[in-house]
Design a protein around this motif. Structure first.
Motif, PDB file in Angstrom:
ATOM      1  N   ALA A   1       0.555   4.596 -32.913  1.00 28.36           N
ATOM      2  CA  ALA A   1       1.243   3.370 -33.336  1.00 28.36           C
ATOM      3  C   ALA A   1       0.761   2.150 -32.560  1.00 28.36           C
ATOM      4  O   ALA A   1       0.807   1.028 -33.064  1.00 28.36           O
ATOM      5  CB  ALA A   1       2.755   3.538 -33.169  1.00 28.36           C
ATOM      6  N   ALA A   2       0.303   2.374 -31.324  1.00 26.89           N
ATOM      7  CA  ALA A   2      -0.185   1.260 -30.494  1.00 26.89           C
ATOM      8  C   ALA A   2      -1.655   0.945 -30.759  1.00 26.89           C
ATOM      9  O   ALA A   2      -2.177  -0.046 -30.243  1.00 26.89           O
ATOM     10  CB  ALA A   2       0.006   1.590 -29.010  1.00 26.89           C
ATOM     11  N   GLY A   3      -2.312   1.784 -31.547  1.00 25.04           N
ATOM     12  CA  GLY A   3      -3.718   1.555 -31.864  1.00 25.04           C
ATOM     13  C   GLY A   3      -4.642   1.874 -30.701  1.00 25.04           C
ATOM     14  O   GLY A   3      -5.671   1.223 -30.512  1.00 25.04           O
ATOM     15  N   CYS A   4      -4.287   2.901 -29.929  1.00 30.21           N
ATOM     16  CA  CYS A   4      -5.136   3.300 -28.809  1.00 30.21           C
ATOM     17  C   CYS A   4      -5.158   4.815 -28.730  1.00 30.21           C
ATOM     18  O   CYS A   4      -4.437   5.501 -29.459  1.00 30.21           O
ATOM     19  CB  CYS A   4      -4.644   2.691 -27.499  1.00 30.21           C
ATOM     20  N   SER A   5      -5.981   5.344 -27.857  1.00 28.78           N
ATOM     21  CA  SER A   5      -6.041   6.790 -27.675  1.00 28.78           C
ATOM     22  C   SER A   5      -4.912   7.251 -26.759  1.00 28.78           C
ATOM     23  O   SER A   5      -4.357   6.454 -25.991  1.00 28.78           O
ATOM     24  CB  SER A   5      -7.385   7.194 -27.067  1.00 28.78           C
ATOM     25  N   GLU A   6      -4.602   8.533 -26.834  1.00 28.01           N
ATOM     26  CA  GLU A   6      -3.590   9.080 -25.927  1.00 28.01           C
ATOM     27  C   GLU A   6      -4.073   8.982 -24.482  1.00 28.01           C
ATOM     28  O   GLU A   6      -3.287   8.745 -23.565  1.00 28.01           O
ATOM     29  CB  GLU A   6      -3.282  10.524 -26.312  1.00 28.01           C
ATOM     30  N   ALA A   7      -5.381   9.134 -24.279  1.00 24.57           N
ATOM     31  CA  ALA A   7      -5.944   8.997 -22.920  1.00 24.57           C
ATOM     32  C   ALA A   7      -5.707   7.587 -22.382  1.00 24.57           C
ATOM     33  O   ALA A   7      -5.399   7.406 -21.191  1.00 24.57           O
ATOM     34  CB  ALA A   7      -7.434   9.324 -22.943  1.00 24.57           C
TER      35      ALA A   7
ATOM     36  N   LYS B   1      -3.446   6.092 -18.981  1.00 25.36           N
ATOM     37  CA  LYS B   1      -3.959   5.202 -17.923  1.00 25.36           C
ATOM     38  C   LYS B   1      -2.839   4.313 -17.383  1.00 25.36           C
ATOM     39  O   LYS B   1      -2.879   3.875 -16.241  1.00 25.36           O
ATOM     40  CB  LYS B   1      -5.100   4.320 -18.467  1.00 25.36           C
ATOM     41  N   TYR B   2      -1.841   4.050 -18.219  1.00 22.90           N
ATOM     42  CA  TYR B   2      -0.750   3.143 -17.841  1.00 22.90           C
ATOM     43  C   TYR B   2       0.541   3.875 -17.502  1.00 22.90           C
ATOM     44  O   TYR B   2       1.323   3.393 -16.675  1.00 22.90           O
ATOM     45  CB  TYR B   2      -0.490   2.143 -18.969  1.00 22.90           C
ATOM     46  N   PHE B   3       0.781   5.002 -18.133  1.00 23.19           N
ATOM     47  CA  PHE B   3       2.046   5.716 -17.965  1.00 23.19           C
ATOM     48  C   PHE B   3       1.761   7.204 -17.781  1.00 23.19           C
ATOM     49  O   PHE B   3       1.040   7.798 -18.585  1.00 23.19           O
ATOM     50  CB  PHE B   3       2.956   5.500 -19.179  1.00 23.19           C
ATOM     51  N   ALA B   4       2.335   7.792 -16.744  1.00 23.80           N
ATOM     52  CA  ALA B   4       2.057   9.187 -16.410  1.00 23.80           C
ATOM     53  C   ALA B   4       2.711  10.168 -17.385  1.00 23.80           C
ATOM     54  O   ALA B   4       2.243  11.293 -17.527  1.00 23.80           O
ATOM     55  CB  ALA B   4       2.530   9.483 -14.991  1.00 23.80           C
ATOM     56  N   SER B   5       3.766   9.728 -18.057  1.00 21.38           N
ATOM     57  CA  SER B   5       4.497  10.635 -18.949  1.00 21.38           C
ATOM     58  C   SER B   5       5.344   9.836 -19.920  1.00 21.38           C
ATOM     59  O   SER B   5       5.545   8.622 -19.753  1.00 21.38           O
ATOM     60  CB  SER B   5       5.412  11.549 -18.131  1.00 21.38           C
ATOM     61  N   LYS B   6       5.876  10.517 -20.906  1.00 26.65           N
ATOM     62  CA  LYS B   6       6.795   9.887 -21.847  1.00 26.65           C
ATOM     63  C   LYS B   6       8.045   9.406 -21.123  1.00 26.65           C
ATOM     64  O   LYS B   6       8.588   8.350 -21.437  1.00 26.65           O
ATOM     65  CB  LYS B   6       7.156  10.870 -22.964  1.00 26.65           C
TER      66      LYS B   6
ATOM     67  N   MET C   1     -12.003  -7.101 -28.126  1.00 26.56           N
ATOM     68  CA  MET C   1     -11.577  -5.954 -27.321  1.00 26.56           C
ATOM     69  C   MET C   1     -10.242  -6.272 -26.660  1.00 26.56           C
ATOM     70  O   MET C   1     -10.035  -7.375 -26.163  1.00 26.56           O
ATOM     71  CB  MET C   1     -12.646  -5.662 -26.273  1.00 26.56           C
ATOM     72  N   LEU C   2      -9.347  -5.300 -26.623  1.00 30.99           N
ATOM     73  CA  LEU C   2      -8.028  -5.503 -26.035  1.00 30.99           C
ATOM     74  C   LEU C   2      -8.125  -5.571 -24.521  1.00 30.99           C
ATOM     75  O   LEU C   2      -8.874  -4.824 -23.903  1.00 30.99           O
ATOM     76  CB  LEU C   2      -7.078  -4.371 -26.420  1.00 30.99           C
ATOM     77  N   THR C   3      -7.362  -6.468 -23.928  1.00 32.58           N
ATOM     78  CA  THR C   3      -7.301  -6.529 -22.470  1.00 32.58           C
ATOM     79  C   THR C   3      -6.317  -5.472 -21.998  1.00 32.58           C
ATOM     80  O   THR C   3      -5.466  -5.024 -22.763  1.00 32.58           O
ATOM     81  CB  THR C   3      -6.816  -7.920 -22.002  1.00 32.58           C
ATOM     82  N   PRO C   4      -6.396  -5.057 -20.710  1.00 31.16           N
ATOM     83  CA  PRO C   4      -5.442  -4.051 -20.213  1.00 31.16           C
ATOM     84  C   PRO C   4      -3.989  -4.467 -20.403  1.00 31.16           C
ATOM     85  O   PRO C   4      -3.161  -3.649 -20.756  1.00 31.16           O
ATOM     86  CB  PRO C   4      -5.811  -3.943 -18.728  1.00 31.16           C
TER      87      PRO C   4
ATOM     88  N   SER D   1      -2.666  -6.448 -22.737  1.00 30.87           N
ATOM     89  CA  SER D   1      -2.242  -6.354 -24.131  1.00 30.87           C
ATOM     90  C   SER D   1      -2.133  -4.903 -24.586  1.00 30.87           C
ATOM     91  O   SER D   1      -1.260  -4.565 -25.376  1.00 30.87           O
ATOM     92  CB  SER D   1      -3.187  -7.140 -25.049  1.00 30.87           C
ATOM     93  N   THR D   2      -2.992  -4.025 -24.077  1.00 35.73           N
ATOM     94  CA  THR D   2      -2.887  -2.606 -24.416  1.00 35.73           C
ATOM     95  C   THR D   2      -1.573  -2.047 -23.903  1.00 35.73           C
ATOM     96  O   THR D   2      -0.857  -1.335 -24.618  1.00 35.73           O
ATOM     97  CB  THR D   2      -4.071  -1.816 -23.819  1.00 35.73           C
ATOM     98  N   ARG D   3      -1.238  -2.360 -22.662  1.00 33.28           N
ATOM     99  CA  ARG D   3       0.019  -1.878 -22.076  1.00 33.28           C
ATOM    100  C   ARG D   3       1.210  -2.389 -22.896  1.00 33.28           C
ATOM    101  O   ARG D   3       2.146  -1.652 -23.187  1.00 33.28           O
ATOM    102  CB  ARG D   3       0.117  -2.332 -20.622  1.00 33.28           C
ATOM    103  N   ASN D   4       1.169  -3.655 -23.257  1.00 32.81           N
ATOM    104  CA  ASN D   4       2.264  -4.233 -24.039  1.00 32.81           C
ATOM    105  C   ASN D   4       2.368  -3.589 -25.413  1.00 32.81           C
ATOM    106  O   ASN D   4       3.471  -3.343 -25.913  1.00 32.81           O
ATOM    107  CB  ASN D   4       2.083  -5.744 -24.185  1.00 32.81           C
TER     108      ASN D   4
END
Length: 200
Positions: free
Chosen positions: A35-41, A45-50, A1-4, A6-9
């Motif tokens: 492309a990051a291998g995660c959901s848009e949701a 969680k890390y970034f409020a907008s593009k 499972m990805l850590t927070p 590594s997901t952010r990175n």
């Protein structure tokens, strides 16, 4: 499972890659998440907008100028003013060279540009920050007697950073050629030229 972390990175890496290849205007958060291998949701969680994500790409994935300027303003260190200016110019040239291809599409979409400016204000960042920080560093050198007492530090900062931005713009322009002069030589020559006008 990805850590927070590594997901952010992974999100930042994917955003940089997409923004660099298809431009900021055409990059969506859905594509970045895919492309990051995660959901848009998960992305949200890390970034409020593009726009916020773009600012973090600039600050965390491109050559870093801000930390050097803050460090030099607090303590110019043992290097000469010329050496410090050369290092600032080198990093600035690399930053602008990396950021121009990403940011250029901002100017094709007035709504996106407006949102981007609002996000930079909200985060307390923007293109004036390095200009102000470089001027502050030069004022510190002026106070230390290593820069002429009558030196216009705002103008000197604008000349140095403006030359770095112009170099990136000219060589990223369609049909432009890559610079023959390596960035280290460019930075050293620019530092000497600026210092010739303001040096003690």
């Amino acid at each position: 499972m990805l850590t927070p972390v590594s997901t952010r990175n992974r999100i930042l890496d994917a955003a940089e890659r997409l923004m660099r290849t298809i431009g900021l205007a055409h990059t969506t958060t859905k594509e970045i998440a895919r492309a990051a291998g995660c959901s848009e949701a998960a992305l949200y969680k890390y970034f409020a907008s593009k726009e916020e994500l773009f600012v973090h790409v600039l600050e965390e994935r491109l050559p870093r100028l801000g930390p050097l300027l803050r460090e030099l303003e607090a303590d110019p260190g043992e290097r000469s003013v010329e050496e410090n200016l050369a290092e600032i110019a080198r990093r600035a040239a690399l930053f602008y060279e990396s950021s121009f291809p990403i940011a250029a599409s901002l100017y094709a979409d007035p709504r996106l540009l407006k949102r981007h400016h609002a996000m930079m204000r909200e985060l307390g960042t923007g293109p004036r920050k390095p200009l102000s920080a470089l001027s502050a560093y030069l004022r510190a050198e002026r106070d230390a007697g290593r820069v002429r007492p009558d030196a216009d530090t705002d103008a000197a900062a604008a000349l140095l950073l403006g030359a770095c931005a112009q170099r990136a713009f000219l060589y990223d322009f369609p049909g432009g050629e890559r610079p023959e002069q390596p960035v280290e030589e460019f930075a050293a020559a620019l530092a000497r030229t600026v210092l010739a006008g303001i040096g003690a």
